[in-house]
Design a protein around this motif. Structure first.
Motif, mmCIF file in Angstrom:
data_model
loop_
_atom_site.group_PDB
_atom_site.id
_atom_site.type_symbol
_atom_site.label_atom_id
_atom_site.label_comp_id
_atom_site.label_asym_id
_atom_site.label_seq_id
_atom_site.Cartn_x
_atom_site.Cartn_y
_atom_site.Cartn_z
ATOM 1 N N THR A 18 0.828 -1.198 0.000
ATOM 2 C CA THR A 18 0.000 0.000 0.000
ATOM 3 C C THR A 18 0.862 1.247 0.000
ATOM 4 O O THR A 18 2.020 1.223 0.403
ATOM 5 C CB THR A 18 -0.908 0.060 1.250
ATOM 6 O OG1 THR A 18 -0.089 0.004 2.411
ATOM 7 C CG2 THR A 18 -1.906 -1.070 1.278
ATOM 8 N N ASN A 19 0.279 2.308 -0.458
ATOM 9 C CA ASN A 19 0.899 3.621 -0.383
ATOM 10 C C ASN A 19 -0.156 4.519 0.252
ATOM 11 O O ASN A 19 -0.992 5.102 -0.447
ATOM 12 C CB ASN A 19 1.304 4.120 -1.771
ATOM 13 C CG ASN A 19 2.026 5.443 -1.705
ATOM 14 O OD1 ASN A 19 2.486 5.858 -0.649
ATOM 15 N ND2 ASN A 19 2.121 6.118 -2.823
ATOM 16 N N LEU A 20 -0.161 4.579 1.551
ATOM 17 C CA LEU A 20 -1.191 5.322 2.276
ATOM 18 C C LEU A 20 -0.920 6.814 2.262
ATOM 19 O O LEU A 20 0.211 7.251 2.399
ATOM 20 C CB LEU A 20 -1.255 4.840 3.725
ATOM 21 C CG LEU A 20 -1.616 3.375 3.936
ATOM 22 C CD1 LEU A 20 -1.459 3.019 5.406
ATOM 23 C CD2 LEU A 20 -3.020 3.095 3.466
ATOM 24 N N MET A 21 -1.986 7.571 2.108
ATOM 25 C CA MET A 21 -1.911 9.024 2.191
ATOM 26 C C MET A 21 -3.150 9.493 2.951
ATOM 27 O O MET A 21 -4.231 8.934 2.791
ATOM 28 C CB MET A 21 -1.901 9.656 0.804
ATOM 29 C CG MET A 21 -0.707 9.270 -0.050
ATOM 30 S SD MET A 21 0.852 9.879 0.573
ATOM 31 C CE MET A 21 0.795 11.563 0.059
ATOM 32 N N TYR A 22 -2.978 10.501 3.787
ATOM 33 C CA TYR A 22 -4.100 11.102 4.495
ATOM 34 C C TYR A 22 -3.923 12.606 4.442
ATOM 35 O O TYR A 22 -2.895 13.123 4.897
ATOM 36 C CB TYR A 22 -4.156 10.610 5.948
ATOM 37 C CG TYR A 22 -5.314 11.198 6.718
ATOM 38 C CD1 TYR A 22 -6.606 10.760 6.479
ATOM 39 C CD2 TYR A 22 -5.114 12.200 7.642
ATOM 40 C CE1 TYR A 22 -7.671 11.310 7.160
ATOM 41 C CE2 TYR A 22 -6.167 12.752 8.332
ATOM 42 C CZ TYR A 22 -7.449 12.299 8.089
ATOM 43 O OH TYR A 22 -8.503 12.849 8.760
ATOM 44 N N SER A 23 -4.877 13.282 3.860
ATOM 45 C CA SER A 23 -4.802 14.739 3.682
ATOM 46 C C SER A 23 -3.489 15.153 3.012
ATOM 47 O O SER A 23 -2.866 16.148 3.390
ATOM 48 C CB SER A 23 -4.968 15.456 5.025
ATOM 49 O OG SER A 23 -6.243 15.223 5.555
ATOM 50 N N GLY A 24 -3.041 14.346 2.052
ATOM 51 C CA GLY A 24 -1.840 14.678 1.301
ATOM 52 C C GLY A 24 -0.533 14.317 1.977
ATOM 53 O O GLY A 24 0.537 14.655 1.469
ATOM 54 N N HIS A 25 -0.585 13.640 3.110
ATOM 55 C CA HIS A 25 0.631 13.292 3.842
ATOM 56 C C HIS A 25 0.667 11.788 4.110
ATOM 57 O O HIS A 25 -0.364 11.157 4.269
ATOM 58 C CB HIS A 25 0.688 14.025 5.189
ATOM 59 C CG HIS A 25 0.636 15.514 5.054
ATOM 60 N ND1 HIS A 25 1.737 16.255 4.709
ATOM 61 C CD2 HIS A 25 -0.383 16.381 5.203
ATOM 62 C CE1 HIS A 25 1.405 17.529 4.647
ATOM 63 N NE2 HIS A 25 0.112 17.633 4.944
ATOM 64 N N GLN A 26 1.873 11.255 4.188
ATOM 65 C CA GLN A 26 2.009 9.856 4.572
ATOM 66 C C GLN A 26 1.782 9.736 6.072
ATOM 67 O O GLN A 26 2.230 10.595 6.837
ATOM 68 C CB GLN A 26 3.379 9.319 4.204
ATOM 69 C CG GLN A 26 3.551 9.125 2.716
ATOM 70 C CD GLN A 26 4.857 8.439 2.394
ATOM 71 O OE1 GLN A 26 5.851 8.626 3.070
ATOM 72 N NE2 GLN A 26 4.841 7.639 1.343
ATOM 73 N N PRO A 27 1.109 8.688 6.515
ATOM 74 C CA PRO A 27 0.845 8.539 7.945
ATOM 75 C C PRO A 27 2.106 8.185 8.722
ATOM 76 O O PRO A 27 3.056 7.633 8.173
ATOM 77 C CB PRO A 27 -0.166 7.397 8.002
ATOM 78 C CG PRO A 27 0.091 6.610 6.766
ATOM 79 C CD PRO A 27 0.555 7.602 5.735
ATOM 80 N N SER A 30 0.634 2.818 10.555
ATOM 81 C CA SER A 30 -0.549 2.128 10.071
ATOM 82 C C SER A 30 -0.522 0.716 10.642
ATOM 83 O O SER A 30 0.515 0.242 11.088
ATOM 84 C CB SER A 30 -0.582 2.104 8.543
ATOM 85 O OG SER A 30 0.482 1.333 8.049
#
Length: 87
Positions: A18-27, A30
């Protein structure tokens, strides 16, 4: 005839890369669970631990659960379990 008579079924993705992003940022962190675990129990324990850890976060630091796959799991359990076994 049941699936177990002719094969096996497993719920899950073919690939968990996965390549997670939240509001344009990496967490910062996870979590995922293995197919052998009780996802609902892991979710419950992880959320309880996050609540406890959040008490010691520096001011202004908070956590956000951006994506929770156990929502679908819980809904499926409620829908497909016999009424006497539903949570």
């Amino acid at each position: 005839m049941q699936v177990k008579d002719v094969g096996r079924a497993e719920i899950g993705a073919e690939n968990y890369d996965t390549n997670l992003m939240y509001s344009g940022h990496q967490p910062w962190a996870s979590a995922s669970s293995s197919s052998q675990c009780n996802a609902l129990q892991v979710d419950k324990l992880a959320k309880a631990q996050l609540l406890e850890l959040a008490k010691s976060f520096p001011p202004g630091i908070k956590y956000v659960i951006a994506f929770d796959t156990t929502t679908v799991v819980g809904d499926s359990v409620k829908k497909w379990s016999p009424p006497w076994k539903r949570p």
